[in-house]
Scaffold this motif. Sequence first.
Motif, PDB file in Angstrom:
ATOM      1  N   MET A  58       1.003  -0.883  -0.053  1.00  0.00           N
ATOM      2  CA  MET A  58       0.228  -0.045  -0.201  1.00  0.00           C
ATOM      3  C   MET A  58       0.639   1.153  -0.216  1.00  0.00           C
ATOM      4  SD  MET A  58      -3.461   1.210   2.123  1.00  0.00           S
ATOM      5  CE  MET A  58      -3.747   2.672   2.887  1.00  0.00           C
ATOM      6  N   VAL A  59       2.433   1.190   1.167  1.00  0.00           N
ATOM      7  CA  VAL A  59       2.935   2.458   0.806  1.00  0.00           C
ATOM      8  C   VAL A  59       3.260   2.790  -0.624  1.00  0.00           C
ATOM      9  CG1 VAL A  59       5.356   3.152   1.187  1.00  0.00           C
ATOM     10  CG2 VAL A  59       3.729   1.513   3.204  1.00  0.00           C
ATOM     11  N   ARG A  60       3.875   1.502  -1.841  1.00  0.00           N
ATOM     12  CA  ARG A  60       3.974   1.661  -2.862  1.00  0.00           C
ATOM     13  C   ARG A  60       3.539   2.507  -3.674  1.00  0.00           C
ATOM     14  NH1 ARG A  60       7.473  -1.203  -6.471  1.00  0.00           N
ATOM     15  NH2 ARG A  60       7.256  -1.183  -8.332  1.00  0.00           N
ATOM     16  N   GLY A  61       1.781   1.711  -3.384  1.00  0.00           N
ATOM     17  CA  GLY A  61       0.719   2.400  -4.265  1.00  0.00           C
ATOM     18  C   GLY A  61       0.608   4.632  -4.205  1.00  0.00           C
ATOM     19  N   TYR A  62       0.723   5.096  -2.762  1.00  0.00           N
ATOM     20  CA  TYR A  62       0.503   6.315  -2.723  1.00  0.00           C
ATOM     21  C   TYR A  62       2.312   6.772  -3.022  1.00  0.00           C
ATOM     22  CZ  TYR A  62      -3.796   6.722  -0.150  1.00  0.00           C
ATOM     23  OH  TYR A  62      -5.060   6.868  -0.145  1.00  0.00           O
ATOM     24  N   PHE A  63       3.359   6.501  -3.035  1.00  0.00           N
ATOM     25  CA  PHE A  63       4.891   6.354  -3.060  1.00  0.00           C
ATOM     26  C   PHE A  63       4.534   6.412  -4.466  1.00  0.00           C
ATOM     27  CE2 PHE A  63       9.199   6.414  -4.221  1.00  0.00           C
ATOM     28  CZ  PHE A  63       9.402   7.764  -3.938  1.00  0.00           C
ATOM     29  N   ALA A  64       3.632   5.901  -5.473  1.00  0.00           N
ATOM     30  CA  ALA A  64       3.905   5.992  -7.004  1.00  0.00           C
ATOM     31  C   ALA A  64       2.752   6.888  -7.311  1.00  0.00           C
ATOM     32  CB  ALA A  64       3.271   4.580  -7.846  1.00  0.00           C
ATOM     33  N   TYR A  65       1.932   7.158  -6.826  1.00  0.00           N
ATOM     34  CA  TYR A  65       1.731   7.928  -6.908  1.00  0.00           C
ATOM     35  C   TYR A  65       1.503   9.594  -7.145  1.00  0.00           C
ATOM     36  CZ  TYR A  65      -2.371  11.821  -6.505  1.00  0.00           C
ATOM     37  OH  TYR A  65      -3.003  12.976  -6.324  1.00  0.00           O
ATOM     38  N   LEU A  66       2.758   9.535  -5.689  1.00  0.00           N
ATOM     39  CA  LEU A  66       2.558  11.241  -4.869  1.00  0.00           C
ATOM     40  C   LEU A  66       4.072  10.985  -6.204  1.00  0.00           C
ATOM     41  CD1 LEU A  66       2.721  10.776  -1.481  1.00  0.00           C
ATOM     42  CD2 LEU A  66       1.585  11.585  -3.182  1.00  0.00           C
ATOM     43  N   LEU A  67       5.088  10.438  -6.371  1.00  0.00           N
ATOM     44  CA  LEU A  67       6.340  10.764  -6.934  1.00  0.00           C
ATOM     45  C   LEU A  67       5.427  10.961  -8.716  1.00  0.00           C
ATOM     46  CD1 LEU A  67       9.479  10.283  -7.580  1.00  0.00           C
ATOM     47  CD2 LEU A  67       9.127   7.733  -8.380  1.00  0.00           C
ATOM     48  N   LEU A  68       4.781  10.160  -9.334  1.00  0.00           N
ATOM     49  CA  LEU A  68       4.158  10.067 -10.650  1.00  0.00           C
ATOM     50  C   LEU A  68       4.002  12.133 -11.333  1.00  0.00           C
ATOM     51  CD1 LEU A  68       3.345   9.653 -13.600  1.00  0.00           C
ATOM     52  CD2 LEU A  68       0.622   9.272 -12.975  1.00  0.00           C
ATOM     53  N   GLY A  69       3.155  12.581  -9.489  1.00  0.00           N
ATOM     54  CA  GLY A  69       2.634  14.214  -9.450  1.00  0.00           C
ATOM     55  C   GLY A  69       3.873  14.666  -9.458  1.00  0.00           C
ATOM     56  N   HIS A  70       4.505  14.322  -9.066  1.00  0.00           N
ATOM     57  CA  HIS A  70       5.839  15.148  -8.852  1.00  0.00           C
ATOM     58  C   HIS A  70       7.091  14.976  -9.941  1.00  0.00           C
ATOM     59  CE1 HIS A  70       9.492  16.826  -7.055  1.00  0.00           C
ATOM     60  NE2 HIS A  70       9.899  16.047  -7.494  1.00  0.00           N
ATOM     61  N   ILE A  71       6.994  14.229 -10.364  1.00  0.00           N
ATOM     62  CA  ILE A  71       8.132  14.863 -11.426  1.00  0.00           C
ATOM     63  C   ILE A  71       7.078  15.360 -12.928  1.00  0.00           C
ATOM     64  CG2 ILE A  71       8.505  12.661 -13.880  1.00  0.00           C
ATOM     65  CD1 ILE A  71       8.478  10.744 -12.157  1.00  0.00           C
ATOM     66  N   LEU A  72       5.972  14.886 -12.911  1.00  0.00           N
ATOM     67  CA  LEU A  72       4.905  15.484 -13.998  1.00  0.00           C
ATOM     68  C   LEU A  72       4.907  17.734 -14.054  1.00  0.00           C
ATOM     69  CD1 LEU A  72       1.344  13.166 -14.546  1.00  0.00           C
ATOM     70  CD2 LEU A  72       2.940  14.297 -16.016  1.00  0.00           C
ATOM     71  N   GLY A  73       4.610  17.297 -11.894  1.00  0.00           N
ATOM     72  CA  GLY A  73       4.996  18.889 -11.923  1.00  0.00           C
ATOM     73  C   GLY A  73       6.073  19.474 -11.559  1.00  0.00           C
ATOM     74  N   ASP A  74       6.969  18.834 -11.232  1.00  0.00           N
ATOM     75  CA  ASP A  74       8.154  19.929 -11.066  1.00  0.00           C
ATOM     76  C   ASP A  74       9.068  19.745 -12.081  1.00  0.00           C
ATOM     77  OD1 ASP A  74       9.543  20.903  -9.164  1.00  0.00           O
ATOM     78  OD2 ASP A  74      10.875  19.845  -8.521  1.00  0.00           O
ATOM     79  N   PHE A  75       8.872  18.739 -13.440  1.00  0.00           N
ATOM     80  CA  PHE A  75      10.049  18.360 -14.452  1.00  0.00           C
ATOM     81  C   PHE A  75       8.536  18.818 -16.186  1.00  0.00           C
ATOM     82  CE2 PHE A  75      12.118  16.515 -11.156  1.00  0.00           C
ATOM     83  CZ  PHE A  75      13.339  16.483 -11.117  1.00  0.00           C
ATOM     84  N   TYR A  76       7.401  18.650 -15.704  1.00  0.00           N
ATOM     85  CA  TYR A  76       7.256  18.708 -17.072  1.00  0.00           C
ATOM     86  C   TYR A  76       5.988  19.873 -17.425  1.00  0.00           C
ATOM     87  CZ  TYR A  76       8.923  13.984 -18.598  1.00  0.00           C
ATOM     88  OH  TYR A  76       9.875  12.792 -18.740  1.00  0.00           O
ATOM     89  N   LEU A  77       6.024  20.044 -16.562  1.00  0.00           N
ATOM     90  CA  LEU A  77       5.138  21.498 -16.038  1.00  0.00           C
ATOM     91  C   LEU A  77       6.097  22.576 -15.987  1.00  0.00           C
ATOM     92  CD1 LEU A  77       1.794  20.107 -15.000  1.00  0.00           C
ATOM     93  CD2 LEU A  77       2.480  19.808 -17.179  1.00  0.00           C
ATOM     94  N   GLN A  78       7.058  22.615 -15.789  1.00  0.00           N
ATOM     95  CA  GLN A  78       7.687  23.598 -15.273  1.00  0.00           C
ATOM     96  C   GLN A  78       8.915  23.592 -16.149  1.00  0.00           C
ATOM     97  OE1 GLN A  78      10.761  25.378 -11.448  1.00  0.00           O
ATOM     98  NE2 GLN A  78      10.231  23.039 -11.729  1.00  0.00           N
ATOM     99  N   THR A  79       8.882  24.766 -17.157  1.00  0.00           N
ATOM    100  CA  THR A  79      10.034  25.479 -18.077  1.00  0.00           C
ATOM    101  C   THR A  79      11.268  26.110 -17.299  1.00  0.00           C
ATOM    102  OG1 THR A  79       9.408  27.988 -17.814  1.00  0.00           O
ATOM    103  CG2 THR A  79       7.873  25.552 -19.648  1.00  0.00           C
ATOM    104  N   GLN A  80      11.778  25.720 -18.437  1.00  0.00           N
ATOM    105  CA  GLN A  80      13.943  26.795 -17.583  1.00  0.00           C
ATOM    106  C   GLN A  80      13.574  28.164 -17.423  1.00  0.00           C
ATOM    107  OE1 GLN A  80      16.143  24.906 -17.219  1.00  0.00           O
ATOM    108  NE2 GLN A  80      16.959  26.842 -15.939  1.00  0.00           N
ATOM    109  N   VAL A  81      12.078  28.802 -18.509  1.00  0.00           N
ATOM    110  CA  VAL A  81      11.886  29.939 -17.946  1.00  0.00           C
ATOM    111  C   VAL A  81      11.857  30.610 -16.607  1.00  0.00           C
ATOM    112  CG1 VAL A  81      10.918  31.881 -18.735  1.00  0.00           C
ATOM    113  CG2 VAL A  81      11.780  31.022 -20.486  1.00  0.00           C
ATOM    114  N   VAL A  82      10.095  29.343 -15.860  1.00  0.00           N
ATOM    115  CA  VAL A  82       9.802  28.999 -14.626  1.00  0.00           C
ATOM    116  C   VAL A  82      10.919  29.207 -14.237  1.00  0.00           C
ATOM    117  CG1 VAL A  82       8.026  28.080 -13.647  1.00  0.00           C
ATOM    118  CG2 VAL A  82       7.480  28.490 -15.499  1.00  0.00           C
ATOM    119  N   SER A  83      11.571  27.798 -13.849  1.00  0.00           N
ATOM    120  CA  SER A  83      13.092  27.691 -13.498  1.00  0.00           C
ATOM    121  C   SER A  83      13.254  29.214 -13.107  1.00  0.00           C
ATOM    122  CB  SER A  83      13.786  25.940 -13.068  1.00  0.00           C
ATOM    123  OG  SER A  83      14.397  25.490 -12.593  1.00  0.00           O
TER     124      SER A  83
END
Length: 251
Positions: free
Chosen positions: A1-26
């Motif tokens: 169950m920990v794996r399930g929640y961590f997978a969800y949180l990690l997916l959101g982090h990857i999308l939000g902190d990398f794919y939805l953030q450009t170098q300009v925003v950074s």
Amino acid sequence: MVRGYFAYLLLGHILGDFYLQTQVVSDRKEKSLKWVILHGAAYLGAYVIAALPIFSIEVALVGMVASIAHFSVDMIKYGYSLKISNGRNTNILERNIFFADQTLHAVSLMIIAYAATLYCTPITSPGLITGFLEVVGMTGEAASSWIIAVLLIHKPVNIAIQKLLMVYKPISSDVTRINDNNAGRFIGTVERLIMLILISNGQYSAIGLVLTAKSIARYDKIAKEPEFAEYYLLGTLLSTLCVIIASTILR
């Protein structure tokens, strides 16, 4: 169950902190509070996107908590960036700030995933998605693992390797090739994707062919410039290490 929640949180982090953030925003995020807030809103949106296939309010709330934690870490980074803005921002300092920032984010995600495991219901996929995965012969855990691994070895790994190598980047007269590194990053992504597929199928010896093909393309420059050869070798080893780490997600 920990794996399930961590997978969800990690997916959101990857999308939000990398794919939805450009170098300009950074870059602007380090100098303007407005851009820190805008990034925080986009980061929350990434968790909404990641939670859509699950259709769970409880999971969405966990994502909101992760977004608040992320915003808190970004505020600490913003305050520190303002403090050193008049100082000398070296490549080493930039590298250290990046990895310290990502380490804090990773630790916060682990803590939130553990707390969600204790106080929330397990993550379950809707019947429609479960039925589709059964047809293609894949479990929900395997599907999410592949999505995370593929997303991870592209933009996040490219940025991490760039930060690690910027200190060792050789001075070269070939300015055009060094500055125009989009093709090189894409080649690196394809290389890591091929290696990830090979590792998942237990074809470890075939990885040598991939690395050999990559080396042939740069053989002339490697032979003539020892500094570039060391830089190239370090980048290749880091890329391979990242694939090995990403492959653990699939197990």
